[in-house]
Design an enzyme around this catalytic site. Structure first.
Site, PDB file in Angstrom:
ATOM      1  N   HIS A 235      -6.790  -8.930  10.474  1.00 30.05           N
ATOM      2  CA  HIS A 235      -6.332  -7.720   9.795  1.00 30.05           C
ATOM      3  C   HIS A 235      -7.512  -6.919   9.274  1.00 30.05           C
ATOM      4  CE1 HIS A 235      -1.868  -7.866   9.383  1.00 30.05           C
ATOM      5  NE2 HIS A 235      -2.076  -9.109   9.764  1.00 30.05           N
TER       6      HIS A 235
ATOM      7  N   SER B 171     -20.758  12.639 -18.964  1.00 29.00           N
ATOM      8  CA  SER B 171     -21.155  11.392 -18.283  1.00 29.00           C
ATOM      9  C   SER B 171     -19.978  10.416 -18.203  1.00 29.00           C
ATOM     10  CB  SER B 171     -22.372  10.751 -18.955  1.00 29.00           C
ATOM     11  OG  SER B 171     -22.227  10.657 -20.352  1.00 29.00           O
TER      12      SER B 171
ATOM     13  N   SER C 243     -14.637  17.326 -27.216  1.00 31.58           N
ATOM     14  CA  SER C 243     -14.605  16.227 -28.192  1.00 31.58           C
ATOM     15  C   SER C 243     -15.507  16.494 -29.388  1.00 31.58           C
ATOM     16  CB  SER C 243     -15.020  14.916 -27.524  1.00 31.58           C
ATOM     17  OG  SER C 243     -16.354  15.001 -27.035  1.00 31.58           O
TER      18      SER C 243
ATOM     19  N   SER D 104      -8.650  -8.837  17.040  1.00 33.28           N
ATOM     20  CA  SER D 104      -7.600  -8.101  16.361  1.00 33.28           C
ATOM     21  C   SER D 104      -6.509  -9.042  15.865  1.00 33.28           C
ATOM     22  CB  SER D 104      -6.997  -7.058  17.305  1.00 33.28           C
ATOM     23  OG  SER D 104      -6.124  -6.195  16.605  1.00 33.28           O
TER      24      SER D 104
END
Length: 610
Positions: free
Chosen positions: A93, A519, A449, A12
């Site tokens: 970390h 997509s 679109s 740790s």
């Protein structure tokens, strides 16, 4: 002298990993005079009030020194009278867990530090699990900062019990638990007189004497081919590193995945001809006859690794972007790089308990078990049997970042029972019969679109030209073939995968396929291109801006999305990744439908002919 020992320090954050190795090097007189002087000078501005800060020997980055933490892996080579060492000092970390995993992948032994004032923490357990996953069989648990608990034997014993309980679920060859003080030097290079109750050796003495050699199968030879060497027409050799076993001139080997057999006629090791070579040597092997071998193939003798396309793996996920089933990556295994897809996520593994947790998404620093499918047959083995053929990484196909490292657990045999059926009526025959070149026109763009409008007009134009077509519309497909899919990321990925396979089948039937799907993700459109084939794929980007699409709001979907009634709506609460290099780009804001169709037809004729 014993053999070279490669080891890792982990644990740790702020457990004292860099300090421990730095103090070991300093006390053992393993520093040059200028290094020692630099350390003493740097320590004047360190965090210990002028006392020597041993961690500075390994924390070389400016950010590491400023923050007092380890960020990157620091490798250090040193030699004592009894042994040579390479140590990888890794960060504690959680943010830098991927760096720690890189260090663990090279090590034979792990020194895992445990803060005596805190005991076993979550990151301690995570690092222990990763070390075991990476094949490390030898563990040292250094219970550090004993000076802060007045060298309390009872406290040490309690931590040692927790460590043994944690290690009970792992297979390992050796384990040592010892009390140390990295800052004060107790039990680092010499036995400490402040802990008379500890009867073991110092850390350095233990490292100098431990035997980490493994009993390799002398007969099981494996060598992944890294390069085919052909300097002239008279010589063809296969280059790579021997991962297991040994090879001699005259031995019969098998080439995988082609499964051809040949006899070794020549071995070149370090630029000279030799009669034999063994594990760890980079060699060039020449055979007595021509065989089908290229980079990524494997030469074997007296062993039979798996050859297939499906297997189960355990992964450490290291990407900021979560993993969901259906995502596509490049898989690197041995010397082979190949497209792969994570078919499903079986479960995540709790780093504390080892329990299996049902999951459909995996986040950074989590460990997961999943099934992986690759695009063609590869050679692999269970990691516990062969680390070189059982370890892998996944690489993001868009960013080229390493997304995961992992190990093969077992093969999925169901793929071995499937054989592609060759048909007498071929794609080429159907295409000639229809007098056209099969292709898929993949239209992508935001809702509203104009994809469906342009696709419908394009199909009518193609039919009027005598072409045979099939149009696949997003809504129509979701009301039938994909009615069981929702709009979460995993469902969107599977939606596009199914459409791609259907489009390919339509092309095999000799048809020109037109698709109209949002997509939204680049990687999914790239997957579609891979499935269908780049030679048959034309990407058309309907680039109408979001503002215009929302102004039109033909189906009232944007209004509902803004009101929060439709979650995961592309352009509002879910992203749309515009194509960077579309084959055709049209904008229905300033182009008529006929003008859009003209531009697409022009691109089709340029690409595929009339």
């Amino acid at each position: 002298m014993n053999s070279l020992l490669k080891f890792i320090t982990c644990g740790s954050v702020d457990d004292g990993k860099s300090t421990l190795i730095g103090h070991m090097l300093y006390d053992a007189k393993l520093l040059f005079a200028d290094q020692e002087q630099a350390l003493e000078l740097d320590s004047q501005m360190g965090s210990r009030g002028g006392a020597i800060d041993y961690s500075l020997l390994l924390d070389g980055l400016m950010a590491e020194r400023e923050q007092g933490i380890t960020i990157d892996v620091a490798y250090r080579y040193f030699t004592t009278e009894k042994r040579s060492f390479i140590v990888a000092d890794t960060p504690g970390h959680e943010e830098y867990t991927r760096n720690m995993a890189v260090g663990a992948s090279f090590a034979d032994l792990a020194i895992i530090l445990v803060d005596a004032t805190h005991g076993v923490l979550v990151q301690t357990r995570r690092h222990t699990r990763i070390c075991s996953m990476m094949g490390i069989q030898h563990f040292i648990f250094a219970v550090n900062k004993m000076d802060l608990i007045d060298f309390d034997e009872n406290r040490f014993d309690k931590i040692a019990r927790d460590i043994r309980q944690m290690m009970s679920e792992y297979d390992f060859a050796s384990m040592k638990i010892l009390p140390v003080s990295a800052t004060e030097g107790d039990n680092i290079t010499l036995k400490s007189d402040r802990m008379p109750w500890y009867r073991g050796t110092s850390l350095l003495t233990y490292l100098e004497n431990i035997n980490v050699a493994t009993e390799e199968d002398d007969y099981a030879f494996t060598m992944p081919v890294q390069r085919v060497c052909r300097p002239d027409r008279t010589f063809r050799g296969f280059q790579g590193q021997i991962e297991t076993g040994a090879i001699r001139i005259g031995d019969e080997i098998t080439t995988l995945p082609s499964n051809e057999k040949a006899v070794v006629s020549r071995i070149i090791d370090a630029g000279r001809d030799v009669e034999a070579s063994d594990r760890g040597h980079a060699v060039t092997i020449s055979l007595d006859r021509e065989v089908d071998v290229s980079r990524g193939c494997v030469l074997v003798k007296d062993t039979a690794p798996y050859v297939g396309t499906l297997f189960t793996a355990k992964l450490l996920w290291m990407d900021d972007t979560p993993l969901v089933a259906g995502k596509n990556y490049y898989l690197k295994l041995g010397t082979k790089m190949i497209p792969a897809v994570v078919m499903n996520i079986s479960h995540k593994i709790d780093v504390n308990t080892g329990n299996e947790i049902p999951a459909d998404t995996t986040y950074k620093n989590e460990i997961v078990q999943c099934d992986i499918s690759v695009s063609d047959k590869i050679v692999y083995e269970k990691f516990k049997n062969n680390q070189a053929l059982g370890s892998l990484i996944l690489i993001d196909r868009v960013t080229n970042m390493t997304s995961a490292c992992g190990v093969v657990l077992h093969s999925l045999r169901r793929s071995d029972n499937l054989t592609w059926q060759k048909l007498d009526v071929t794609r080429e025959f159907r295409a000639n019969q229809k007098g056209q070149t099969p292709a898929t026109i993949w239209m992508t763009g935001l809702s509203g679109s104009g994809k469906s409008t342009v696709a419908n007009a394009l199909e009518k134009r193609l039919v009027s030209l005598g072409k045979h077509t099939m149009m696949l519309d997003g809504d129509n497909i979701r009301m039938g073939l994909n009615k069981n899919l929702g709009f979460k990321e995993a469902d969107r990925i599977e939606n596009i995968r199914r459409i791609s396979e259907v489009s390919k089948l339509m092309n095999d039937a000799g048809l020109i396929t037109i698709t109209s799907f949002i997509s939204p993700y680049q990687r999914d459109r790239r997957t579609a291109r891979d499935i269908i084939g780049n030679e048959s794929f034309l990407e058309v980007y309907i680039s109408t801006p979001l503002e215009e699409c929302e102004r039109r709001d033909i189906k009232g979907l944007y209004r509902k999305a803004r009101a929060g009634q439709i979650p995961n709506f592309t352009g509002i609460s879910s992203p749309y990744e515009a194509p960077e290099h579309a084959d055709v780009t049209v904008d229905t804001t300033n182009m008529s439908v006929d003008e859009c169709v003209d531009k697409i037809i022009e691109a089709l004729e340029a690409r595929f002919g009339k």
